[in-house]
Design an enzyme around this catalytic site. Sequence first.
Site, PDB file in Angstrom:
ATOM      1  N   ASN A  19      -2.787   0.499  -7.004  1.00 45.19           N
ATOM      2  CA  ASN A  19      -4.054   0.788  -7.678  1.00 45.19           C
ATOM      3  C   ASN A  19      -4.771   1.885  -6.900  1.00 45.19           C
ATOM      4  O   ASN A  19      -4.682   1.926  -5.675  1.00 45.19           O
ATOM      5  CB  ASN A  19      -4.931  -0.471  -7.726  1.00 45.19           C
ATOM      6  N   HIS A  34       5.530  -4.888   1.685  1.00 47.88           N
ATOM      7  CA  HIS A  34       5.384  -3.444   1.384  1.00 47.88           C
ATOM      8  C   HIS A  34       6.478  -2.539   1.952  1.00 47.88           C
ATOM      9  O   HIS A  34       6.659  -1.410   1.490  1.00 47.88           O
ATOM     10  CB  HIS A  34       4.036  -2.876   1.837  1.00 47.88           C
ATOM     11  N   CYS A  79      -5.038  -1.534   6.328  1.00 50.16           N
ATOM     12  CA  CYS A  79      -3.922  -1.053   5.494  1.00 50.16           C
ATOM     13  C   CYS A  79      -4.373   0.221   4.777  1.00 50.16           C
ATOM     14  O   CYS A  79      -5.468   0.256   4.211  1.00 50.16           O
ATOM     15  CB  CYS A  79      -3.499  -2.110   4.481  1.00 50.16           C
ATOM     16  N   GLU A  91     -17.143  -9.147  -3.038  1.00 45.82           N
ATOM     17  CA  GLU A  91     -16.740  -9.162  -4.434  1.00 45.82           C
ATOM     18  C   GLU A  91     -15.830 -10.361  -4.708  1.00 45.82           C
ATOM     19  O   GLU A  91     -15.011 -10.742  -3.880  1.00 45.82           O
ATOM     20  CB  GLU A  91     -16.036  -7.850  -4.784  1.00 45.82           C
ATOM     21  N   CYS A 138     -10.329 -15.006  -7.815  1.00 42.87           N
ATOM     22  CA  CYS A 138      -9.808 -14.277  -6.652  1.00 42.87           C
ATOM     23  C   CYS A 138     -10.977 -14.145  -5.684  1.00 42.87           C
ATOM     24  O   CYS A 138     -11.965 -13.477  -5.987  1.00 42.87           O
ATOM     25  CB  CYS A 138      -9.295 -12.911  -7.102  1.00 42.87           C
TER      26      CYS A 138
HETATM   27  N1  SAH Z   1      -5.521  -9.468   3.200  1.00 36.88           N
HETATM   28  C1  SAH Z   1      -4.609 -10.152   2.371  1.00 36.88           C
HETATM   29  C2  SAH Z   1      -5.154 -10.499   1.011  1.00 36.88           C
HETATM   30  C3  SAH Z   1      -6.001  -9.490   0.301  1.00 36.88           C
HETATM   31  S1  SAH Z   1      -5.189  -8.090  -0.362  1.00 36.88           S
HETATM   32  C4  SAH Z   1      -3.321  -9.347   2.241  1.00 36.88           C
HETATM   33  O1  SAH Z   1      -3.300  -8.189   2.615  1.00 36.88           O
HETATM   34  O2  SAH Z   1      -2.352  -9.924   1.799  1.00 36.88           O
HETATM   35  C5  SAH Z   1      -4.287  -8.724  -1.756  1.00 36.88           C
HETATM   36  C6  SAH Z   1      -3.047  -7.926  -2.103  1.00 36.88           C
HETATM   37  O3  SAH Z   1      -3.379  -6.632  -2.627  1.00 36.88           O
HETATM   38  C7  SAH Z   1      -2.152  -7.668  -0.905  1.00 36.88           C
HETATM   39  O4  SAH Z   1      -0.806  -7.923  -1.229  1.00 36.88           O
HETATM   40  C8  SAH Z   1      -2.362  -6.190  -0.660  1.00 36.88           C
HETATM   41  O5  SAH Z   1      -1.315  -5.598   0.025  1.00 36.88           O
HETATM   42  C9  SAH Z   1      -2.520  -5.666  -2.053  1.00 36.88           C
HETATM   43  N2  SAH Z   1      -3.134  -4.340  -2.131  1.00 36.88           N
HETATM   44  C10 SAH Z   1      -4.001  -3.778  -1.267  1.00 36.88           C
HETATM   45  N3  SAH Z   1      -4.361  -2.547  -1.683  1.00 36.88           N
HETATM   46  C11 SAH Z   1      -3.710  -2.337  -2.848  1.00 36.88           C
HETATM   47  C12 SAH Z   1      -3.697  -1.242  -3.779  1.00 36.88           C
HETATM   48  N4  SAH Z   1      -4.435  -0.155  -3.602  1.00 36.88           N
HETATM   49  N5  SAH Z   1      -2.908  -1.360  -4.868  1.00 36.88           N
HETATM   50  C13 SAH Z   1      -2.174  -2.486  -5.090  1.00 36.88           C
HETATM   51  N6  SAH Z   1      -2.164  -3.544  -4.245  1.00 36.88           N
HETATM   52  C14 SAH Z   1      -2.923  -3.464  -3.139  1.00 36.88           C
HETATM   53 FE1  SF4 Z   2      -7.078  -6.242   4.725  1.00 37.14          FE
HETATM   54 FE2  SF4 Z   2      -4.754  -4.976   4.405  1.00 37.14          FE
HETATM   55 FE3  SF4 Z   2      -5.316  -7.168   2.928  1.00 37.14          FE
HETATM   56 FE4  SF4 Z   2      -6.634  -4.857   2.523  1.00 37.14          FE
HETATM   57  S1  SF4 Z   2      -4.452  -5.232   2.180  1.00 37.14           S
HETATM   58  S2  SF4 Z   2      -7.527  -6.878   2.635  1.00 37.14           S
HETATM   59  S3  SF4 Z   2      -6.753  -4.026   4.641  1.00 37.14           S
HETATM   60  S4  SF4 Z   2      -5.063  -7.046   5.162  1.00 37.14           S
END
Ligand code: SAH
Ligand code: SF4
Length: 359
Positions: free
Chosen positions: A298, A224, A119, A95, A108
């Site tokens: 989210n 986080h 995560c 996506e 993005c």
């Molecule tokens: N893998 C990288 C980039 C992709 S995620 C990273 O983890 O940084 C992009 C951002 O969205 C990250 O800061 C991540 O922690 C956040 N994120 C992931 N799941 C989320 C959710 N359900 N609600 C809000 N932010 C979220």
């Molecule tokens: Fe991967 Fe964590 Fe980033 Fe999601 S938030 S894309 S699981 S590193």
Amino acid sequence: MASTHTDLYGLTLAELRALLEPWDLNPIHAARVWRQLYLGLARAPEGDEALPARVRSRLAAHARAGVLPVSAEAESSDGFTRKYLLGLQDGQRIETVLMRFTGRVTACVSSQAGCAMGCVFCATGQMGYRRHLTAAEIVAQVVHVARSLAGGEGGGRLRNVVFMGMGEPLHNYDAVMRASDILRDPSGLALSAERITLSTVGVVPGIRRMADEASPIHLAVSLHAANQDERAALVPAARKWPLDELMDACRHFSETLGRRIFFEWTLIEGRNDTERHAHEVGRLIGRLPAQVNLIPLNPTAGYGGSPTRSEAARRFQHVLTEDYGIPSTVRQRRGIDIAAGCGQLAAPVSRTAPSGPGS
Ligand code: SAH
Ligand code: SF4
């Protein structure tokens, strides 16, 4: 089935010249092909009639412009966000999101199909790891967004790219950095490094490598939690790269390059959004030049937490500003109705490989 043709979107301009040189082509032809790829945003340079027939036939035989076919797309009800499900040659899908916030257009992009970091609150993490994307597949996502803008989707020029889609970009370091170099080529898409941001879960060796290689793009680190135990419960990768090592790497980055770091903090009600947490972040960041981006959680299928309410988010911000002088923003929640918000990206594998243009 993967094609053996060289994907032109994975080449730098110098590499494109080197590819064409043995075919007895002059640099003007390479420049023309490059323009077709990035400015004409044409689908197939081999179909460009301004190129001599011998160039076109060689291109058709040995190379391809790996345009990614769209399997599905959706626009959010407010019209600010558009999400594309794009097909890869081997049937994987990814996506890519086009966002229009605060007067600018941002792509993005994904760096992997799925993600290995797990995560707990992230839909991409919940789907697991499929594979790294190639540099060409990363560049092609940006080209796709640029093309849809040029094709009239509300106008505007693409100037910003964030590696915040599916996947962990520092787990796929070489392809991501190569893609970022290609995107910055002044005779191509000409994106400024100032407007490219890479977000990482905290891959310590990757952050150090960015510093040591003087990477020109911005770094965002997903924090986080501000103590090791709470962080490891949300971000399993923290067990491999503990918080103190992560903060050392961030200091190294900031001192080596003289640049500030963005810290991302997904706000989860009752879990990491109290004033105690805000003080802990303030102390952890200390004097490091930084900005904190707060992202209310989210929803995703695999995690039951709730987003912090706006009043608690404001209290959190107040502590950061008043007690520690750390600037912060609360990210606007956009694209949630089409699951295009942070951490909501996921894509099933298609049963048959796509047969769209360029494949
Ligand atoms: N893998 C990288 C980039 C992709 S995620 C990273 O983890 O940084 C992009 C951002 O969205 C990250 O800061 C991540 O922690 C956040 N994120 C992931 N799941 C989320 C959710 N359900 N609600 C809000 N932010 C979220
Ligand atoms: Fe991967 Fe964590 Fe980033 Fe999601 S938030 S894309 S699981 S590193």
